[in-house]
Structure formats: C-alpha cells, structure tokens
Design a protein around this motif. Structure first.
Motif, mmCIF file in Angstrom:
data_model
loop_
_atom_site.group_PDB
_atom_site.id
_atom_site.type_symbol
_atom_site.label_atom_id
_atom_site.label_comp_id
_atom_site.label_asym_id
_atom_site.label_seq_id
_atom_site.Cartn_x
_atom_site.Cartn_y
_atom_site.Cartn_z
ATOM 1 N N THR A 55 0.948 -1.378 -0.117
ATOM 2 C CA THR A 55 0.042 -0.066 -0.064
ATOM 3 C C THR A 55 0.860 1.230 0.052
ATOM 4 O OG1 THR A 55 -1.883 -1.085 1.239
ATOM 5 C CG2 THR A 55 -1.710 1.360 1.154
ATOM 6 N N VAL A 56 0.633 2.304 -0.859
ATOM 7 C CA VAL A 56 1.410 3.183 -1.041
ATOM 8 C C VAL A 56 0.548 4.497 -0.630
ATOM 9 C CG1 VAL A 56 2.727 4.858 -2.886
ATOM 10 C CG2 VAL A 56 2.863 2.296 -3.158
ATOM 11 N N VAL A 57 1.063 5.413 0.147
ATOM 12 C CA VAL A 57 0.436 6.405 0.450
ATOM 13 C C VAL A 57 1.172 7.727 -0.029
ATOM 14 C CG1 VAL A 57 -0.619 8.019 2.297
ATOM 15 C CG2 VAL A 57 -0.859 5.476 2.396
ATOM 16 N N ILE A 58 0.463 8.667 -0.999
ATOM 17 C CA ILE A 58 1.216 9.851 -1.403
ATOM 18 C C ILE A 58 0.411 10.952 -0.985
ATOM 19 C CG2 ILE A 58 2.176 10.891 -3.369
ATOM 20 C CD1 ILE A 58 2.109 8.015 -4.882
ATOM 21 N N ASP A 59 1.042 11.869 -0.317
ATOM 22 C CA ASP A 59 0.446 12.921 0.505
ATOM 23 C C ASP A 59 -1.087 12.665 0.598
ATOM 24 O OD1 ASP A 59 2.612 14.570 0.204
ATOM 25 O OD2 ASP A 59 2.008 15.507 -1.803
ATOM 26 N N GLY A 60 -1.311 11.544 1.566
ATOM 27 C CA GLY A 60 -2.725 11.003 1.739
ATOM 28 C C GLY A 60 -3.496 10.573 0.988
ATOM 29 N N GLU A 61 -3.000 10.343 -0.179
ATOM 30 C CA GLU A 61 -3.834 9.458 -1.205
ATOM 31 C C GLU A 61 -3.365 7.988 -1.178
ATOM 32 O OE1 GLU A 61 -6.587 9.312 -4.564
ATOM 33 O OE2 GLU A 61 -5.979 11.224 -3.640
ATOM 34 N N VAL A 62 -4.300 6.985 -0.997
ATOM 35 C CA VAL A 62 -3.740 5.638 -0.842
ATOM 36 C C VAL A 62 -4.095 4.846 -2.057
ATOM 37 C CG1 VAL A 62 -4.680 3.651 0.370
ATOM 38 C CG2 VAL A 62 -4.944 5.689 1.457
ATOM 39 N N ILE A 63 -3.004 4.239 -2.301
ATOM 40 C CA ILE A 63 -2.752 3.364 -3.536
ATOM 41 C C ILE A 63 -2.692 1.821 -2.907
ATOM 42 C CG2 ILE A 63 -1.789 2.812 -5.801
ATOM 43 C CD1 ILE A 63 -0.717 5.669 -5.715
ATOM 44 N N ILE A 64 -3.740 0.975 -3.322
ATOM 45 C CA ILE A 64 -3.462 -0.309 -2.815
ATOM 46 C C ILE A 64 -2.993 -1.341 -3.906
ATOM 47 C CG2 ILE A 64 -4.538 -2.384 -1.781
ATOM 48 C CD1 ILE A 64 -6.690 -0.487 -0.400
ATOM 49 N N GLY A 65 -1.824 -2.049 -3.760
ATOM 50 C CA GLY A 65 -1.228 -2.824 -4.577
ATOM 51 C C GLY A 65 -0.301 -1.500 -5.616
ATOM 52 N N PHE A 66 0.411 -2.316 -6.684
ATOM 53 C CA PHE A 66 1.129 -1.825 -7.480
ATOM 54 C C PHE A 66 0.521 -1.075 -8.846
ATOM 55 C CE2 PHE A 66 4.825 -1.650 -10.728
ATOM 56 C CZ PHE A 66 5.235 -0.552 -10.419
ATOM 57 N N ASP A 67 -0.011 0.255 -8.543
ATOM 58 C CA ASP A 67 -0.693 0.797 -9.570
ATOM 59 C C ASP A 67 0.385 1.755 -10.305
ATOM 60 O OD1 ASP A 67 -2.357 2.305 -11.276
ATOM 61 O OD2 ASP A 67 -4.143 2.367 -9.989
ATOM 62 N N GLN A 68 1.085 1.551 -11.213
ATOM 63 C CA GLN A 68 2.185 2.268 -11.715
ATOM 64 C C GLN A 68 1.560 3.585 -12.327
ATOM 65 O OE1 GLN A 68 4.845 0.297 -14.712
ATOM 66 N NE2 GLN A 68 5.437 2.630 -15.515
ATOM 67 N N ASN A 69 0.655 3.622 -13.109
ATOM 68 C CA ASN A 69 -0.067 4.701 -13.509
ATOM 69 C C ASN A 69 -0.680 5.802 -12.609
ATOM 70 O OD1 ASN A 69 -0.006 3.942 -16.207
ATOM 71 N ND2 ASN A 69 -1.819 2.827 -16.276
#
Length: 83
Positions: A55-69
């Motif tokens: 899970t990647v969190v970029i400035d509060g935006e959550v991305i679950i999994g590897f969503d390269q786009n």
C-alpha cells in the motif's frame, strides 16, 4: 517534495516491484514493515483502510497494490514504456 509511505511485509513480490520502481525514479519514501512494526500495521488498517501490501500513500492518497499509472500521476513521473 511529496510525502510518500510504502507499507510492506516480507515475501511480498509486488512490494519489491514498488521498491525497485521508486529506486529507478529516485523517489524518497518511508518504508513501513507491517510485520515488524505494530503501529504501522494499525495505521495501515485504521487510517488508510487497507489490509494488504503493498500500500502506497502519497500525500494522503492511498494506492493499494502496484498501480504504476496512479503512482506516476501523483508523483509526476514520466513512464518509459516505449524505451
């Protein structure tokens, strides 16, 4: 600079993809191992509504999994798909 967190755990191949992708693009990030860090695990579940890695969190935006786009979009990275 963007605040980037990567929640990961051992034996997680997609987590390795994200780490390698970040390294390729010189992305600075905080690595949080949910198996070793109980507070990180609780944060992942309670604050970000995720129960999986990566899970990647970029400035509060959550991305679950590897969503390269989505990662590219949030970090303003140019993809090298056709190189």
């Amino acid at each position: 600079m963007k605040n980037v967190k990567l929640y990961t755990q051992p034996a997680c191949p997609p987590c390795e993809f994200v780490k390698n992708y970040f390294q390729m693009h010189d992305v600075k990030y905080e690595l949080l191992n949910i198996k070793e860090d109980r507070a990180a695990r609780n944060e992942l579940i309670n604050d970000h509504g995720s129960m999986s890695t990566p899970t990647v969190v970029i400035d509060g935006e959550v991305i679950i999994g590897f969503d390269q786009n989505r990662i590219d979009e949030l970090l303003h990275l140019s993809s090298r798909k056709n190189d």
